[in-house]
Design an enzyme around this catalytic site. Sequence first.
Site, PDB file in Angstrom:
ATOM      1  N   ASN A   1      -2.807   5.519  -2.191  1.00  0.00           N
ATOM      2  CA  ASN A   1      -1.969   6.716  -2.145  1.00  0.00           C
ATOM      3  C   ASN A   1      -0.653   6.435  -1.434  1.00  0.00           C
ATOM      4  O   ASN A   1      -0.602   5.676  -0.470  1.00  0.00           O
ATOM      5  CB  ASN A   1      -2.707   7.855  -1.440  1.00  0.00           C
TER       6      ASN A   1
ATOM      7  N   ASP B   1       1.100   9.096  -0.293  1.00  0.00           N
ATOM      8  CA  ASP B   1       1.288  10.188   0.675  1.00  0.00           C
ATOM      9  C   ASP B   1       0.901   9.706   2.073  1.00  0.00           C
ATOM     10  O   ASP B   1       0.354   8.611   2.239  1.00  0.00           O
ATOM     11  CB  ASP B   1       0.480  11.434   0.262  1.00  0.00           C
TER      12      ASP B   1
ATOM     13  N   HIS C   1       0.216   0.462  -2.285  1.00  0.00           N
ATOM     14  CA  HIS C   1       1.200   0.864  -3.299  1.00  0.00           C
ATOM     15  C   HIS C   1       2.469   1.461  -2.688  1.00  0.00           C
ATOM     16  O   HIS C   1       3.219   2.144  -3.376  1.00  0.00           O
ATOM     17  CB  HIS C   1       0.572   1.870  -4.284  1.00  0.00           C
TER      18      HIS C   1
ATOM     19  N   CYS D   1      15.835  -1.324   0.561  1.00  0.00           N
ATOM     20  CA  CYS D   1      17.030  -1.815  -0.122  1.00  0.00           C
ATOM     21  C   CYS D   1      16.643  -3.026  -0.956  1.00  0.00           C
ATOM     22  O   CYS D   1      16.042  -3.972  -0.436  1.00  0.00           O
ATOM     23  CB  CYS D   1      18.091  -2.193   0.907  1.00  0.00           C
TER      24      CYS D   1
ATOM     25  N   CYS E   1      18.897  -6.277   0.464  1.00  0.00           N
ATOM     26  CA  CYS E   1      18.636  -7.006   1.726  1.00  0.00           C
ATOM     27  C   CYS E   1      17.220  -6.774   2.248  1.00  0.00           C
ATOM     28  O   CYS E   1      16.871  -7.296   3.305  1.00  0.00           O
ATOM     29  CB  CYS E   1      19.659  -6.605   2.792  1.00  0.00           C
TER      30      CYS E   1
ATOM     31  N   CYS F   1      23.085  -2.919   4.898  1.00  0.00           N
ATOM     32  CA  CYS F   1      24.080  -3.793   4.257  1.00  0.00           C
ATOM     33  C   CYS F   1      25.125  -3.024   3.447  1.00  0.00           C
ATOM     34  O   CYS F   1      26.083  -3.618   2.967  1.00  0.00           O
ATOM     35  CB  CYS F   1      23.383  -4.826   3.359  1.00  0.00           C
TER      36      CYS F   1
HETATM   37  P1  NAD Z   1      -6.593   8.575 -10.555  1.00  0.00           P
HETATM   38  O1  NAD Z   1      -5.829   9.815 -10.825  1.00  0.00           O
HETATM   39  O2  NAD Z   1      -6.630   7.526 -11.584  1.00  0.00           O
HETATM   40  O3  NAD Z   1      -8.124   8.943 -10.234  1.00  0.00           O
HETATM   41  C1  NAD Z   1      -8.473   9.943  -9.314  1.00  0.00           C
HETATM   42  C2  NAD Z   1      -9.991   9.954  -9.180  1.00  0.00           C
HETATM   43  O4  NAD Z   1     -10.310  10.926  -8.190  1.00  0.00           O
HETATM   44  C3  NAD Z   1     -10.751  10.349 -10.454  1.00  0.00           C
HETATM   45  O5  NAD Z   1     -11.830   9.443 -10.665  1.00  0.00           O
HETATM   46  C4  NAD Z   1     -11.277  11.754 -10.150  1.00  0.00           C
HETATM   47  O6  NAD Z   1     -12.552  11.999 -10.731  1.00  0.00           O
HETATM   48  C5  NAD Z   1     -11.372  11.733  -8.638  1.00  0.00           C
HETATM   49  N1  NAD Z   1     -11.211  13.049  -8.027  1.00  0.00           N
HETATM   50  C6  NAD Z   1     -10.397  14.077  -8.414  1.00  0.00           C
HETATM   51  N2  NAD Z   1     -10.517  15.109  -7.563  1.00  0.00           N
HETATM   52  C7  NAD Z   1     -11.392  14.723  -6.602  1.00  0.00           C
HETATM   53  C8  NAD Z   1     -11.931  15.366  -5.442  1.00  0.00           C
HETATM   54  N3  NAD Z   1     -11.577  16.603  -5.078  1.00  0.00           N
HETATM   55  N4  NAD Z   1     -12.840  14.687  -4.694  1.00  0.00           N
HETATM   56  C9  NAD Z   1     -13.231  13.414  -5.045  1.00  0.00           C
HETATM   57  N5  NAD Z   1     -12.762  12.768  -6.133  1.00  0.00           N
HETATM   58  C10 NAD Z   1     -11.841  13.418  -6.904  1.00  0.00           C
HETATM   59  O7  NAD Z   1      -6.045   8.005  -9.177  1.00  0.00           O
HETATM   60  P2  NAD Z   1      -6.207   6.569  -8.544  1.00  0.00           P
HETATM   61  O8  NAD Z   1      -7.493   5.949  -8.900  1.00  0.00           O
HETATM   62  O9  NAD Z   1      -5.791   6.669  -7.121  1.00  0.00           O
HETATM   63  O10 NAD Z   1      -5.081   5.822  -9.354  1.00  0.00           O
HETATM   64  C11 NAD Z   1      -4.393   4.934  -8.807  1.00  0.00           C
HETATM   65  C12 NAD Z   1      -2.918   5.358  -8.745  1.00  0.00           C
HETATM   66  O11 NAD Z   1      -2.629   6.733  -8.482  1.00  0.00           O
HETATM   67  C13 NAD Z   1      -2.323   4.665  -7.618  1.00  0.00           C
HETATM   68  O12 NAD Z   1      -1.242   3.946  -8.092  1.00  0.00           O
HETATM   69  C14 NAD Z   1      -1.844   5.720  -6.637  1.00  0.00           C
HETATM   70  O13 NAD Z   1      -0.750   5.223  -5.936  1.00  0.00           O
HETATM   71  C15 NAD Z   1      -1.554   6.828  -7.512  1.00  0.00           C
HETATM   72  N6  NAD Z   1      -1.465   8.211  -6.998  1.00  0.00           N
HETATM   73  C16 NAD Z   1      -1.297   8.550  -5.676  1.00  0.00           C
HETATM   74  C17 NAD Z   1      -1.223   9.885  -5.276  1.00  0.00           C
HETATM   75  C18 NAD Z   1      -1.037  10.242  -3.813  1.00  0.00           C
HETATM   76  O14 NAD Z   1      -0.419   9.502  -3.068  1.00  0.00           O
HETATM   77  N7  NAD Z   1      -1.583  11.380  -3.370  1.00  0.00           N
HETATM   78  C19 NAD Z   1      -1.305  10.897  -6.220  1.00  0.00           C
HETATM   79  C20 NAD Z   1      -1.469  10.540  -7.574  1.00  0.00           C
HETATM   80  C21 NAD Z   1      -1.568   9.195  -7.923  1.00  0.00           C
END
Ligand code: NAD
Length: 232
Positions: free
Chosen positions: A90, A92, A107, A115, A118, A137
């Site tokens: 994530n 966030d 990620h 940047c 640099c 820079c």
């Molecule tokens: P994904 O969307 O592919 O999968 C999310 C998974 O979470 C699913 O299997 C779903 O069944 C499960 N899920 C949904 N709601 C849930 C809950 N309340 N409790 C438990 N499980 C739940 O996301 P991923 O696998 O993290 O995919 C990877 C990519 O998504 C990464 O690149 C990541 O950086 C990015 N991403 C990040 C954020 C964030 O920072 N919050 C948000 C969206 C995507």
Amino acid sequence: MRNKIVILTGAGISAESGLGTFRDAGGLWSQYDLEEVATPEGFARDPAKVHGFYNARRANAKAAEPNAAHIALARLERDWPGQVVLITQNIDDLHERAGHQRVIHMHGELMEAKCEACDAHWEAPLQMLPADACPECGEHATRPDIVWFGEMPYDMDLIEQHITSADLFASIGTSGQVFPAAGFVMQANAADARTVELNLEPSELSGMFDERHEGLASEVVPAWVNRLLAGS
Ligand code: NAD
């Protein structure tokens, strides 16, 4: 006693904080074209569009609050007598805001900018724009500090060391569709760690885990942490 616990989290752990997942029905990839907003080529073609996408994600994340799952993992880090390593996909900052001290953001991070000229890093303003200059820079080569598709995730050597020395590996709220994170359970199994999946529904990788708990992260994660800390 399972001394070293390595945890991988994905978008599912932040879903109940109001941050959309990517691949669920109605998720971000059904609203946006991945190639346009999450690749270096998309950024080169239309930086204003990509900044707009991440500016909106940043505003949503700032407005969100950690939920019971983030808070339970911070408690595990604090109270577990062994080592807890948290790796998140994530971008966030809800783990940190729940009190987690050490988080590996493989990620990248929404709240950071960098940047391309640099490699300086700094705290991202709420709104990033293509005209922004690097504070170090002065080049107009600034971007969100996000690992896009086709780029190398951060800290892969460190992550591999942690996974191959884990006693227990847990995957929380991730669909198991994005590599290299999707391969971590195989590495953990090869290293003889016990493997646990906590997810809303079975994922692509469910069959590879020793133990599975299906349900909302805000319910299954605190219950799992309670069991670990109680020693069962
Ligand atoms: P994904 O969307 O592919 O999968 C999310 C998974 O979470 C699913 O299997 C779903 O069944 C499960 N899920 C949904 N709601 C849930 C809950 N309340 N409790 C438990 N499980 C739940 O996301 P991923 O696998 O993290 O995919 C990877 C990519 O998504 C990464 O690149 C990541 O950086 C990015 N991403 C990040 C954020 C964030 O920072 N919050 C948000 C969206 C995507």
